[in-house]
Design a protein around this motif. Structure first.
Motif, PDB file in Angstrom:
ATOM      1  N   LEU A  56      53.236  50.037 153.106  1.00 29.08           N
ATOM      2  CA  LEU A  56      54.308  49.566 153.999  1.00 29.08           C
ATOM      3  C   LEU A  56      54.098  48.093 154.346  1.00 29.08           C
ATOM      4  N   SER A  60      56.807  45.162 153.286  1.00 23.22           N
ATOM      5  CA  SER A  60      57.601  44.652 154.410  1.00 23.22           C
ATOM      6  C   SER A  60      58.187  43.257 154.185  1.00 23.22           C
ATOM      7  N   ARG A  64      62.024  42.531 154.421  1.00 28.27           N
ATOM      8  CA  ARG A  64      62.559  41.549 155.375  1.00 28.27           C
ATOM      9  C   ARG A  64      63.501  40.593 154.670  1.00 28.27           C
ATOM     10  N   GLU A  80      64.524  43.054 162.576  1.00 29.86           N
ATOM     11  CA  GLU A  80      63.271  43.805 162.599  1.00 29.86           C
ATOM     12  C   GLU A  80      63.540  45.287 162.879  1.00 29.86           C
ATOM     13  N   LEU A  83      64.513  46.700 159.657  1.00 29.55           N
ATOM     14  CA  LEU A  83      63.309  46.867 158.837  1.00 29.55           C
ATOM     15  C   LEU A  83      62.597  48.163 159.223  1.00 29.55           C
ATOM     16  N   GLN A  84      62.525  48.419 160.526  1.00 32.91           N
ATOM     17  CA  GLN A  84      61.824  49.627 160.963  1.00 32.91           C
ATOM     18  C   GLN A  84      62.570  50.884 160.523  1.00 32.91           C
ATOM     19  N   LEU A  87      61.614  51.300 156.910  1.00 36.50           N
ATOM     20  CA  LEU A  87      60.241  51.811 156.759  1.00 36.50           C
ATOM     21  C   LEU A  87      60.183  53.300 157.090  1.00 36.50           C
ATOM     22  N   LEU A  88      60.908  53.693 158.126  1.00 39.23           N
ATOM     23  CA  LEU A  88      60.937  55.113 158.498  1.00 39.23           C
ATOM     24  C   LEU A  88      61.540  55.940 157.359  1.00 39.23           C
ATOM     25  N   ALA A  89      62.623  55.415 156.764  1.00 39.62           N
ATOM     26  CA  ALA A  89      63.261  56.128 155.651  1.00 39.62           C
ATOM     27  C   ALA A  89      62.311  56.229 154.466  1.00 39.62           C
ATOM     28  N   LYS A 114      69.816  52.067 153.305  1.00 39.29           N
ATOM     29  CA  LYS A 114      69.588  52.019 154.746  1.00 39.29           C
ATOM     30  C   LYS A 114      70.134  50.730 155.361  1.00 39.29           C
TER      31      LYS A 114
END
Lengths: 210, 213
Positions: A56, A60, A64, A80, A83-84, A87-89, A114
């Motif tokens: 991750l 990132s 980004r 951001e 982005l989170q 990352l969760l997906a 996403k």
């Protein structure tokens, strides 16, 4: 390895490297083995949490960039947030990547999905220009005393000439050129000095947070 | 807390989570087939397979009305599964092959068959039963497949749902064809196709709603 460290400051891999010195050579070799995205995600899906964290971390910056390219008019904190969400997906759907296949097409497809989704959901709300609310917003007070005190504490972290430059531009609303001229700097030099000052300030802020 | 720091916290938290359960294409296929076979078997047991099945199966048109939807269903199923993984490449054109073969049969029938019965063959006498049976028998397997596909990650949920609907509609139609005695390509290329389209539209609608993630 160093590349990874450079990309992910603040992550505690420095600790991992130090402790690696104490490990038997075989395990140290394992730490330094193939760090391609494919290898990291394969290990992550085998249950290696550290590999997943590293995966991750290294994706990132790319994510980004994808988000910034699509939503450069969004404020940084919302980018951001997106982005989170990405990352969760990635975490929730990481098992839909098939090992042996390249990670990038999989990753970009998830990111695109996403990001499009996120912008569809917030696009209508966030793209309203702030001027529309000008008469609704209370007029900004001339910075609260506490904020001013924080500012002084922060500016004390860097040399006085840079601090003066930042104060003139950020607090008094002058342009970099005007502020630089007052200090006897050319326009270009003023911009560079301002940039360096801001960088040192954010580093100082980072140190103070810890 | 700066946004980047909260992202690092999130990454740490995610890394500490257990690995999510994988999506299993085999389980999805098995469950969908099971959920489709059960009502279909019940339907065939109640209404009966056509009496002359063994004899009729020697005719090209009768073979085609089972084989073509079955082939279409298999192709669509494979594509539905491919579309359920992010970044997979797939082409939709093979889906046109069964359609093209069916249209060839229609042209053949129009070319060589008797002209007087064209309208009667086309309209048939069981069109409504056909439409209703196929869509009703498809509902359960379609819903089952969608439930299993929620584990996957379709980046075009409506397309994945539509492909699943096409697969289920094709499979159910192939089974229904064992019951139906209307053997003219004019009939089945019209009404079977329409029924499969209905199931496909149902899949697209449900997929767009339930396969989002």
């Amino acid at each position: 390895m160093t590349g990874v460290l450079a990309i992910s400051p603040g992550c505690d891999y420095a600790g991992a490297v130090v402790s690696a010195r104490l490990m038997p050579a075989r395990q140290e070799a394992a730490l330094h083995r193939d760090d391609s995205w494919e290898s990291l995600l394969a290990r992550a899906n085998d249950g290696d949490g550290a590999a997943f964290a590293r995966f991750l971390m290294v994706v990132s910056p790319t994510m980004r960039a994808v988000i910034r390219r699509r939503g450069c008019d969004l404020p940084a904190d919302q980018q951001e947030d997106i982005l989170q969400e990405v990352l969760l997906a990635i975490h929730l759907k990481r098992q839909t990547w098939r090992r042996g296949e390249p990670v990038r097409p999989w990753l970009y497809a998830i990111a695109r999905y996403k990001v499009v989704d996120a912008f569809r959901r917030r696009g209508a709300v966030v793209n309203l220009p702030i001027e529309d609310f000008a008469d609704l917003l209370p007029e900004e007070q001339a910075a609260s005393p506490l904020a001013l005190r924080d500012t002084d504490v922060m500016l004390a972290q860097i040399d006085s000439r840079s601090a003066g430059l930042v104060r003139a531009v950020a607090l008094e609303g002058k342009t970099a050129e005007e502020a630089g001229a007052a200090l006897g700097l050319t326009a270009g030099a003023a911009r560079v000095a301002l940039h360096r000052a801001m960088k040192r300030l954010s580093e100082a802020a980072g140190r103070m947070m810890k | 807390m700066t946004p980047k720091r909260s992202t690092e916290d999130l990454i740490r938290a995610l890394a500490g989570q257990p690995v999510p359960a994988p999506w299993s294409p085999v389980a999805t296929l098995g469950a969908t087939l099971g959920a489709g076979a059960l009502p279909l078997a019940l339907f065939l047991a109640l209404t009966g397979v056509r009496a002359d099945l063994a004899g009729a199966m020697t005719q090209l048109a009768v073979q085609a009305k089972t084989v073509l939807p079955l082939g279409l269903g298999g192709l669509a199923g494979a594509l539905a599964f491919a579309s359920a993984r992010p970044g997979q490449r797939f082409a939709l054109w093979p889906l046109a092959l069964p359609l093209a073969l069916g249209m060839a049969l229609v042209l053949l029938r129009l070319g060589i068959g008797p002209e007087a019965t064209v309208l009667a063959e086309w309209v048939g006498s069981t069109a409504l039963v056909c439409l209703l049976s196929i869509t009703a028998l498809s509902a359960l397997p379609l819903a089952t497949g969608l439930v299993f596909l929620r584990r996957a990650a379709p980046t075009r949920p409506a397309l994945t749902g539509a492909l699943l609907g096409l697969a289920v509609g094709g499979g159910v139609t192939a089974g229904y064809a064992l019951h139906c005695t209307e053997d003219s390509p004019l009939f089945f290329m019209t009404w079977y196709s329409l029924a499969i389209c209905l199931v496909t539209a149902m899949g697209a609608m449900w997929g767009g709603r339930f396969l989002r993630w």
